[in-house]
Structures are given as structure tokens and as C-alpha cells.
Design an enzyme around this catalytic site. Structure first.
Site, PDB file in Angstrom:
ATOM      1  N   GLU A 439       7.168  78.070  50.070  1.00  0.00           N
ATOM      2  CA  GLU A 439       7.064  79.461  50.496  1.00  0.00           C
ATOM      3  C   GLU A 439       7.944  80.355  49.621  1.00  0.00           C
ATOM      4  O   GLU A 439       9.161  80.152  49.536  1.00  0.00           O
ATOM      5  CB  GLU A 439       7.507  79.562  51.965  1.00  0.00           C
ATOM      6  N   ASP A 512      10.547  77.974  55.097  1.00  0.00           N
ATOM      7  CA  ASP A 512      11.846  78.319  55.682  1.00  0.00           C
ATOM      8  C   ASP A 512      11.940  77.832  57.126  1.00  0.00           C
ATOM      9  O   ASP A 512      10.927  77.739  57.827  1.00  0.00           O
ATOM     10  CB  ASP A 512      12.049  79.840  55.668  1.00  0.00           C
ATOM     11  N   ASP A 514      12.604  79.229  59.828  1.00  0.00           N
ATOM     12  CA  ASP A 514      12.641  80.359  60.747  1.00  0.00           C
ATOM     13  C   ASP A 514      11.240  80.575  61.317  1.00  0.00           C
ATOM     14  O   ASP A 514      10.318  79.795  61.046  1.00  0.00           O
ATOM     15  CB  ASP A 514      13.162  81.619  60.037  1.00  0.00           C
ATOM     16  N   ASP A 516       8.970  82.898  60.705  1.00  0.00           N
ATOM     17  CA  ASP A 516       7.950  83.146  59.682  1.00  0.00           C
ATOM     18  C   ASP A 516       7.548  81.855  58.979  1.00  0.00           C
ATOM     19  O   ASP A 516       6.370  81.620  58.700  1.00  0.00           O
ATOM     20  CB  ASP A 516       8.453  84.163  58.644  1.00  0.00           C
TER      21      ASP A 516
END
Length: 648
Positions: A439, A512, A514, A516
Site C-alpha cells: 500500500e 498499514d 490501521d 484504511d
């Protein structure tokens, strides 16, 4: 039907005796090579033990002698299976000179399934049954209740511990039937002897759907509050289709259902159309999920395509010069279940889950086509919707074909040279080659610098890719990120997919840690599940596990994955110098060396393999999370919000 009524089901119950138990060979090899008999000694093989015993109860139900089976995971992780069938015969089996009950549990391939006349149709894939479960258990005890009497035996690792003896049955849970209790042997199942409730529950529910009218209950005694669920479907596979489509918008409310018998083959088909772009066709033979399809599935597909095209021609929805609808066209948005009960199933294919009997094709084709053609005639509005959905699918297929050809011309050779795209590895050996989907450009740059160039390729993606659950193939192929992945893997996609052409045997999603990142990971998994599913089935898809924290104190450096690990570590460090704690917000915050030593170095990294253990549940979850229906998604979030870790 009440349990006590079962004894009245068939007067021929008394005909089931030792003469119908046929012996083929001994038990000697089972403990030496257990994988030959139950597939593996992993968790999958462990759970197979339960199905071998449950299948015996299912056979009694198929023969019309049982209507309730219970499965219990006891507190000590042993298993108890009870059925209210006729009870295993206890009289002397002529060939062995021993009670039939002992023969069934100590001789391989001894049972009513092997030509002795006990069952016309039987479930179970291997049919190795009770004796193998006995051989692979530290202890097994069985109680048979027949003719108002109880007969018990105890075994230890396949050997008789206590000879068959009569016992009182006043306090027993069935007035007729068989109770089997066993504990798997940790010397055999070294990976785990712990049964997974969800795995057992899913299969129990499936068996209840596939055998209408049969009640199957499952209890887990291990939690403080025991878990009890009971499954019973008078509608059988018709209710199964409803269950599979619970998160989807359907074209007609009531699933179509076909049932009949031809040449001793029992055929059931149920189907319903949704507004999806995907089809979900499940086929079963004698309760075995035939993942690789087979003749019964072929018969259904050809009948479906023929009937819809015939209807479209007769009713002038398709003109004389129009091309006929293809099988893929008429199956778009279809949820269907094909279930046959065959007296002599012949399985083939890589995993022995492909039906090979030619008579099954004829039976399904004939049974289904007659009923479906009548349904189309009697329901012209619905029939027109089905045909028009197929016509739209055909147009989209042609558009996708043009886009596919353009994709091959445009990006087939150029992709490796596209700036910011694929940085390929130097090895051409797929077995050691890995493709990291990373990403963001920043993390992609670090990954390219820190990677092992021989084996590791990097494909950065920007932002969130298209949600393929809601998109046509034409739109999917118009997405640069998706096209890059299809081309990089070299496998094709959708119906053209060929897993043997995979350039990498590890496809690693690295996003990541998180919200997102989780969303991007879900979008990628949806894409892979819908259009590259054999990668999942082959075990080629992985999720990278980047750390959440780095703790430095002088020369001491440690990477941690969770707040709890940080809380545990800090009190163990000396008071000075003060430790420096870095919390990674994303992969882009790591330099090349950090990314390598935490997430990419095969000697220390931790990868999660994405398994395909329950494709049916996966299909439902992807539909719920990524589809158009809001209510099921809201309910899921409300029920699972308590488990979320929030970064506030």
C-alpha cells in the site's frame, strides 16, 4: 416426528443384523499411515473423525430409521455422537465369529455400506468409518440400544478393552440407537487434538440442510455457559438457498425446488437468482461437497442453459439471428444447490471430490429440465427477468472480452516498465517467488530497496482499489491497479484463470495496520476471492504482519505487535536510559532496513496464510461486507464492535 415414533418408521428394522456386515480387510495399517484413511493428521483430519461417526447416523436417517443425531464436545475435548437409529447389530458376524459390534469397530471396511445389504445409499467419502476412529483414539466406548436392551464395549487405541456386555438402559438418552464416545490420540494428532466448534457447527448445519426433516444438534460443553444449537429444515436445500442469499437482493422471493428419483438416483435441485454479478453453485453427492463438480453439476448446467435459451427463442426475447446465451451468461447472479444420493458413487479428481458417474448427469438433466421448463412457462414475468439478466450478462461478457483483449495488448509487456509499478524478482521459479502487494508509493519504495531481489517482487498500489462486489467485468478491467495485479500474476482471471501459470506461489498483502489498511486488504481479498479463487484454494495468499511498535534502549531494539506486549515489556527494562518508543502509523514510516527485518525477512517475519476452509461462509461474508445491502452490514458491525481495537 417424536423420537419415540422412530421405531415405527419401518417394520423391516429387525432385518438389519450381522449378515449385512461385510468384512474386507484388517486394521493394521491405520495407526502407521493415518493420512491414507482420514486425509491428514492436521486439524482437518481430526475433525474428519467426527464425520465418520456422524455419517453412520446419517446413513440410518437416509434409510428411514433415524430422525435425530446429537454431537457433543465434552469438557475434556472428547466427542459423543448419538443417533436414534436401529443400533449397530450385536449378533455374531459369521466370517469373524465375533459380535458385529466388535467387528465394526475393529475391522477396516466392515460395515453395512460394503455390499452387505445394510444401506441402499450411504454418506461419507472414504467409508472407512468406526474402525479408523477407534484406531486413532486413545479410548472409545460404544453403547447400542436394541430391542429394549443395552450392549456396551470399550476400546483402547483400536483394541478391545472390555468385551461386549449387556447393561441397564434406564438412564440412557435414547430408547433405541447408538452412542459413541471417543477421545483422539495426541500421539497421532500432534498438531492439535482441540476440536473447533465453528468447524463442527458449520458442517452439522450443512448436513441438516442436505437431509430435510433430520434434526442434528450440537453442544459445546467447554465454555462456562455451554453452547447448544439445533438444526432442522423441513425445506432442506430450498432453505439452504434462502440461507445463502440472506445478504443479497433476490429476483424472485421463493427458490425453485426440484425433487425426484431416476434409476435409483435421488435428485434434489434448488435455485434462486440475485442481482449479483457472481454465481454460487454448490453440488453434493451423498452429502459430500463435490468441490470439483462432476457429472451431476454438468447435467444441471446444460439443462439450465438449454431451458433458458429455448424459452427465450419461443417467446421472441432472443431473435433468430441473436447468439444463444452462454452458460456463464445464464448463471450470473445464480445461487443453486444440486444434491444427489447415488447408490454407487464414483469419485475422481485431485481431491476425490468430483463425481464421475455418467448416469448422474442424465438423471439431473432430465429431472431438472422438465420442472424448470414448466416453472418458466407458469411464471412468465420471472422467466423474462431471468432471460433479460442473461442477455445483460452476455453484453457485459462481450464488453469484457474487448477490454480483456485491450488489456493484453496494452499492458501485457509494458507492466514491468511502468514507473512505480511492478519491480520483479530475478528468479523465474514460482515456488520460491513472492509478490508483495504494498500500500502506497512510500512503502513501495522502501520495500523495493529492502527486498531480496532473487525471490521478492513488489507491486505498489495507490489508495483503495475498486470494490469488485458491485462492479461489472468491464469496469473491473478498466481499473489500472486490478489490471496490474492480473497481469503480474500471469494467471488470467475469472473463468480464464489458470493457477498452474502463477508466477509467484506467495501473494503477500502488505498494508498499514490501521482502518484504511484493513479496508484495502478486504478489497484485495474480495478481488482475489471472486476472480482468482484458486490462489486461495492452493494456499498461495498471505497477509504480512508489520509490527505496531519499536522500542529502543541503547543498543537494545525490539519490535512489538500489540499494546499488551508493550505493557509487558516496559517494566522489565532497566530504568535508564529512558526507552524510546516509536509507534508506526503506517509502513511508510519504516525505512528499507526496518521493513526488511520486521516484515519481509523470511527468517523472522510472520505471515498469516488465508485459508479457504469454509468457502460458503466466505461468500456470505464478502456479500455482507461489500455488497449493497446495508442492514446486514449494520447488524454485523453492532454485534462485533465490542471486539474492535480503536486507535483514538
Amino acid at each position: 416426528m417424536a423420537e419415540e415414533d422412530v421405531s415405527q418408521m419401518h417394520t423391516q428394522a429387525d432385518d438389519y443384523d450381522a449378515s449385512q456386515i461385510q468384512v474386507l480387510e484388517g486394521l493394521e495399517a491405520v495407526r502407521k499411515r493415518p493420512g491414507m484413511y482420514i486425509g491428514s493428521t492436521s486439524s482437518q483430519g481430526l475433525h474428519h473423525l467426527v464425520w465418520e461417526i456422524v455419517d453412520n447416523g446419517i446413513d440410518e436417517a437416509l434409510a428411514g430409521f433415524a430422525n435425530h443425531i446429537t454431537v457433543t464436545i465434552e469438557k475434556d475435548n472428547s466427542i459423543t455422537v448419538i443417533d436414534n437409529g436401529r443400533g449397530i447389530p450385536v449378533d455374531i458376524q459369521v466370517k469373524t465369529g465375533k459380535p458385529a459390534l466388535e467387528t465394526v469397530f475393529t475391522i477396516l471396511h466392515a460395515g453395512g455400506k460394503f455390499g452387505g445389504g445394510g444401506y441402499k445409499v450411504s454418506g461419507g467419502l472414504h467409508g472407512v468409518g468406526a474402525s479408523v476412529v477407534n484406531a486413532l483414539s486413545t479410548n472409545l466406548d460404544v453403547l447400542v440400544v436394541r430391542d429394549g436392551k443395552g450392549f456396551a464395549m470399550d476400546f483402547e487405541r483400536g483394541h478391545v478393552k472390555t468385551e461386549m456386555h449387556e447393561i441397564a438402559i434406564d438412564d440412557k438418552p435414547v430408547s433405541r440407537g447408538t452412542i459413541v464416545h471417543f477421545a483422539p490420540d495426541p500421539d497421532i494428532f500432534r498438531e492439535t487434538t482441540v476440536f473447533d466448534y465453528k468447524t463442527l457447527m458449520n458442517r452439522v448445519r450443512e448436513l441438516a440442510f442436505l437431509n430435510k426433516g433430520l434434526r442434528i444438534s450440537i453442544t459445546d460443553m467447554r465454555p462456562e455457559e455451554p453452547v447448544v444449537e439445533s438444526f432442522h429444515y423441513e425445506g432442506g436445500i430450498k432453505e439452504y438457498v434462502d440461507f445463502l442469499n440472506v445478504n443479497k437482493d433476490v429476483i424472485f422471493n421463493e427458490p425453485i425446488y426440484v425433487e425426484g428419483m431416476e434409476n435409483d438416483i435421488d435428485v434434489e435441485v434448488s435455485l434462486q437468482y440475485t442481482d449479483d454479478f457472481h454465481s454460487n453453485l454448490l453440488s453434493f453427492t451423498n452429502n459430500i461437497h463435490t468441490y470439483e463438480g462432476g457429472t451431476h453439476e454438468t447435467g444441471f448446467k446444460s439443462a439450465l442453459t438449454r431451458v433458458i435459451n429455448d424459452y427465450a427463442r419461443k417467446n421472441k426475447i432472443l431473435k433468430d439471428n441473436d447468439d444463444p446465451l452462454s452458460g456463464d451468461d445464464v448463471r450470473e447472479g445464480l445461487t443453486a444447490i444440486v444434491s444427489v444420493k447415488h447408490p454407487d458413487p464414483q469419485f475422481e479428481g485431485q481431491t476425490k471430490t468430483k463425481l464421475g458417474n455418467s448416469d448422474a448427469r442424465t438423471a439431473v438433466d432430465r429431472m431438472f429440465s422438465e420442472t424448470f421448463a414448466r416453472f418458466m412457462m407458469e411464471n412468465p414475468t420471472t422467466a423474462k427477468q431471468i432471460v433479460e439478466k442473461g442477455i445483460l450478462a452476455g453484453k457485459a461478457r462481450m464488453a469484457a472480452k474487448r477490454a480483456r483483449e485491450a488489456t493484453r495488448k496494452k499492458s501485457g509487456l509494458e507492466i514491468a516498465n511502468l514507473p512505480g509499478k511492478l519491480a520483479d524478482n530475478t528468479s523465474k521459479d514460482p515456488e520460491i517467488s513472492e509478490l508483495f502487494i504494498v500500500e502506497g508509493d512510500s512503502a513501495g519504495g522502501s520495500a523495493k530497496q529492502g527486498r531480496e531481489r532473487l525471490t521478492q517482487a513488489i507491486l505498489p498500489i495507490r489508495g483503495k482499489i475498486l470494490n469488485v462486489e458491485k462492479a461489472s467485468m468491464e469496469k473491473i478491467l478498466g481499473n489500472d491497479e486490478i489490471r496490474s495485479l492480473f497481469t503480474a500474476m500471469g494467471t488470467g482471471f475469472g473463468t480464464d484463470f489458470d493457477v498452474t501459470k502463477a508466477k509467484y506461489h506467495k501473494l503477500i498483502i502488505m498494508t498499514d495496520a490501521d482502518v484504511d489498511g484493513a479496508h484495502i486488504r478486504t478489497l484485495l481479498l474480495t478481488l482475489i476471492y471472486r476472480y482468482m479463487r484458486p490462489l486461495l484454494e492452493a494456499g498461495y495468499v498471505y497477509i504480512a504482519q508489520p509490527p505496531l511498535y519499536q522500542v529502543r534502549q541503547g543498543k537494545f531494539i525490539k519490535y512489538l505487535d500489540a499494546d499488551s506486549e508493550l505493557e509487558a515489556l516496559l517494566p522489565t527494562l532497566p530504568a535508564s536510559p529512558k526507552p524510546i518508543i516509536q509507534r508506526y502509523k503506517g509502513l511508510g514510516e519504516m525505512d528499507a532496513s526496518q521493513l526488511w527485518e520486521t516484515t519481509m525477512d523470511p527468517s523472522v517475519r510472520r505471515l498469516l496464510r488465508v485459508e479457504m476452509d469454509d468457502a460458503i461462509e466466505a461468500d456470505m461474508i464478502f456479500s455482507m461486507l461489500m455488497g449493497d445491502k446495508v442492514e446486514p452490514r449494520r447488524k454485523f458491525i453492532e454485534e462485533n464492535a465490542q471486539y474492535a481495537e480503536l486507535d483514538v
